[in-house]
Scaffold this motif. Structure first.
Motif, PDB file in Angstrom:
ATOM      1  N   VAL A 148     -11.874  33.805 -28.461  1.00  0.00           N
ATOM      2  CA  VAL A 148     -10.758  33.164 -27.761  1.00  0.00           C
ATOM      3  C   VAL A 148      -9.979  34.229 -27.001  1.00  0.00           C
ATOM      4  CG1 VAL A 148      -8.534  31.991 -28.074  1.00  0.00           C
ATOM      5  CG2 VAL A 148     -10.535  31.237 -29.375  1.00  0.00           C
ATOM      6  N   ILE A 149      -9.643  33.934 -25.747  1.00  0.00           N
ATOM      7  CA  ILE A 149      -8.841  34.871 -24.955  1.00  0.00           C
ATOM      8  C   ILE A 149      -7.368  34.723 -25.312  1.00  0.00           C
ATOM      9  CG2 ILE A 149      -8.046  35.425 -22.627  1.00  0.00           C
ATOM     10  CD1 ILE A 149     -10.803  34.722 -21.597  1.00  0.00           C
ATOM     11  N   VAL A 150      -6.725  35.847 -25.553  1.00  0.00           N
ATOM     12  CA  VAL A 150      -5.274  35.893 -25.792  1.00  0.00           C
ATOM     13  C   VAL A 150      -4.654  36.563 -24.572  1.00  0.00           C
ATOM     14  CG1 VAL A 150      -3.421  36.691 -27.297  1.00  0.00           C
ATOM     15  CG2 VAL A 150      -5.624  36.040 -28.281  1.00  0.00           C
ATOM     16  N   PRO A 151      -4.126  35.777 -23.629  1.00  0.00           N
ATOM     17  CA  PRO A 151      -3.620  36.360 -22.376  1.00  0.00           C
ATOM     18  C   PRO A 151      -2.340  37.149 -22.598  1.00  0.00           C
ATOM     19  CG  PRO A 151      -3.161  34.013 -22.448  1.00  0.00           C
ATOM     20  CD  PRO A 151      -4.006  34.311 -23.653  1.00  0.00           C
ATOM     21  N   PRO A 152      -2.012  38.063 -21.677  1.00  0.00           N
ATOM     22  CA  PRO A 152      -0.842  38.920 -21.883  1.00  0.00           C
ATOM     23  C   PRO A 152       0.499  38.238 -21.650  1.00  0.00           C
ATOM     24  CG  PRO A 152      -1.914  39.455 -19.814  1.00  0.00           C
ATOM     25  CD  PRO A 152      -2.808  38.468 -20.507  1.00  0.00           C
ATOM     26  N   TYR A 153       0.536  37.161 -20.852  1.00  0.00           N
ATOM     27  CA  TYR A 153       1.843  36.561 -20.568  1.00  0.00           C
ATOM     28  C   TYR A 153       1.789  35.078 -20.235  1.00  0.00           C
ATOM     29  CZ  TYR A 153       0.176  38.003 -15.913  1.00  0.00           C
ATOM     30  OH  TYR A 153      -0.585  38.232 -14.807  1.00  0.00           O
ATOM     31  N   ASP A 154       0.768  34.597 -19.566  1.00  0.00           N
ATOM     32  CA  ASP A 154       0.789  33.222 -19.054  1.00  0.00           C
ATOM     33  C   ASP A 154       0.256  32.232 -20.080  1.00  0.00           C
ATOM     34  OD1 ASP A 154       1.886  32.006 -16.869  1.00  0.00           O
ATOM     35  OD2 ASP A 154       0.015  31.871 -15.737  1.00  0.00           O
ATOM     36  N   ASP A 155       0.978  32.109 -21.177  1.00  0.00           N
ATOM     37  CA  ASP A 155       0.575  31.262 -22.301  1.00  0.00           C
ATOM     38  C   ASP A 155       1.842  30.837 -23.036  1.00  0.00           C
ATOM     39  OD1 ASP A 155      -1.862  30.691 -24.436  1.00  0.00           O
ATOM     40  OD2 ASP A 155      -0.001  31.239 -25.444  1.00  0.00           O
ATOM     41  N   PRO A 156       1.983  29.557 -23.364  1.00  0.00           N
ATOM     42  CA  PRO A 156       3.226  29.094 -24.021  1.00  0.00           C
ATOM     43  C   PRO A 156       3.535  29.808 -25.326  1.00  0.00           C
ATOM     44  CG  PRO A 156       1.964  27.226 -23.191  1.00  0.00           C
ATOM     45  CD  PRO A 156       1.082  28.430 -23.034  1.00  0.00           C
ATOM     46  N   ASP A 157       2.508  30.088 -26.143  1.00  0.00           N
ATOM     47  CA  ASP A 157       2.749  30.745 -27.423  1.00  0.00           C
ATOM     48  C   ASP A 157       3.150  32.206 -27.246  1.00  0.00           C
ATOM     49  OD1 ASP A 157       2.180  28.476 -28.975  1.00  0.00           O
ATOM     50  OD2 ASP A 157       0.029  28.891 -28.904  1.00  0.00           O
ATOM     51  N   ILE A 158       2.582  32.854 -26.227  1.00  0.00           N
ATOM     52  CA  ILE A 158       2.967  34.230 -25.925  1.00  0.00           C
ATOM     53  C   ILE A 158       4.427  34.273 -25.474  1.00  0.00           C
ATOM     54  CG2 ILE A 158       2.578  36.193 -24.398  1.00  0.00           C
ATOM     55  CD1 ILE A 158       0.361  35.916 -26.424  1.00  0.00           C
ATOM     56  N   VAL A 159       4.788  33.388 -24.550  1.00  0.00           N
ATOM     57  CA  VAL A 159       6.172  33.346 -24.060  1.00  0.00           C
ATOM     58  C   VAL A 159       7.139  33.067 -25.202  1.00  0.00           C
ATOM     59  CG1 VAL A 159       7.798  32.109 -22.569  1.00  0.00           C
ATOM     60  CG2 VAL A 159       5.503  32.674 -21.723  1.00  0.00           C
ATOM     61  N   ALA A 160       6.785  32.127 -26.076  1.00  0.00           N
ATOM     62  CA  ALA A 160       7.666  31.792 -27.201  1.00  0.00           C
ATOM     63  C   ALA A 160       7.848  32.988 -28.122  1.00  0.00           C
ATOM     64  CB  ALA A 160       7.105  30.606 -27.971  1.00  0.00           C
TER      65      ALA A 160
END
Length: 329
Positions: A148-160
């Motif tokens: 699974v890719i874990v993006p650096p910023y453009d993801d709701p869980d990352i932003v949260a």
């Protein structure tokens, strides 16, 4: 295309993230120095994410995302692409979750960041920042390995997860009986500043949140001015290696375009001066990208009204000794 509002992260997501990361992340303090107040001509409260696990705020979002994965759905673990701080955050979070991690990193990433990423147990795959597409490389690896890719910023869980920085700042300021009139933080793709702006919109809506960027890589400032996502012409050319995303993210800009007061810009020389000031006066080691907000503040980029209180985020401290000493003179 701008994502619909119901797909964007909310303040409730930030609250959930705070509970999720609490056993593992450091609640960094909100610190004040009389010398800094005098230098800026205002009360300044500093959030030193240099003291965070893995040396930057990135662990917050990475752990919040990875902790919610079903291991059965990603037998190949996780894949991320990063110039260094997200890489280390993902590597550490994956290790805590018992998942393998592959990190796609630029060939010119500072050696310390690459070594630290491998030290957390991740496999590193390098690419040419100027000629290769890191996202394309990551997608190919994820497909091949069932990851699974874990993006650096453009993801709701990352932003949260990153928004917990703003949550803590607002709560800790309130505990002192203080309202922050302004908050300044840096941005690459915009996940940190988006999360901070969401937290302050809920807890301190009068606070004006500003994004700080290196000169020549001010895509957020230009995007805020034009109302659409603008791109930087160059992929390299600043000492702020952590802040060289080509354009704001779709999710992050959908938030930031509604929430931010504006953009501030600092030159590389101003960043070097801020790093030196942080070291000599604040007794903190701050990497170039992590010092951009302080640089903008020290350089007078923010117009501060009399009696105002300003919060500033020092987002990371992952810089090797040789580079740091050369930069601060």
């Amino acid at each position: 295309m701008t994502p619909p509002l119901d797909r964007l992260p909310t303040f409730a997501d930030i609250r959930d993230a705070a509970r999720r990361i609490a056993p593992y992340a450091t609640r960094t303090p909100l610190v004040e120095w009389a010398a800094l107040n005098e230098r800026v001509g205002a009360r300044v409260l500093v959030k030193p994410e240099t003291l965070q696990r893995t040396g930057s705020f990135k662990f917050r979002g990475a752990y919040n995302r990875i902790a919610q994965l079903d291991p059965a759905a990603c037998p190949g673990g996780v894949v991320a692409y990063s110039s260094g701080n997200h890489a280390q955050g993902v590597a550490a979070a994956a290790a805590l979750a018992g998942l393998p991690a592959v990190i796609v990193m630029p060939e010119d990433t500072p050696r310390m960041k690459r070594d630290n990423t491998q030290g957390y147990g991740a496999e590193v795959v390098t690419y040419d920042r100027a000629s290769e597409d890191r996202e394309e490389i990551a997608r190919a690896i994820a497909e091949e390995r069932g990851a699974v890719i874990v993006p650096p910023y453009d993801d709701p869980d990352i932003v949260a997860g990153q928004g917990t920085v703003g949550l803590e700042m607002a709560e800790d300021a309130a505990a002192r009986g203080v309202t922050l009139d302004h908050v300044v933080s840096n941005a690459s793709g915009g996940g940190l500043i988006a999360g901070i702006s969401l937290a302050f919109a809920e807890l301190s809506p009068a606070t004006r949140v500003w994004v700080a960027e290196p000169r020549g890589f001010d895509d957020h400032a230009r995007s805020l001015a034009s109302g659409r996502r603008e791109a930087n012409e160059a992929a390299t050319g600043s000492i702020c290696d952590a802040l060289l995303a080509r354009t704001p993210g779709e999710i992050t800009f959908a938030i930031n375009s509604r929430r931010l007061a504006g953009g501030l810009v600092a030159s590389d020389d101003e960043v070097r001066a801020a790093m030196a000031y942080a070291f000599s006066t604040l007794k903190l080691v701050v990497e170039p990208g992590g010092a951009v907000g302080l640089a903008a503040l020290l350089s007078g980029r923010l117009e501060i009204e009399s009696g105002a209180t300003v919060g500033v985020v020092l987002s990371g401290g992952n810089v090797d000794r040789e580079s740091f000493c050369a930069m601060i003179g």
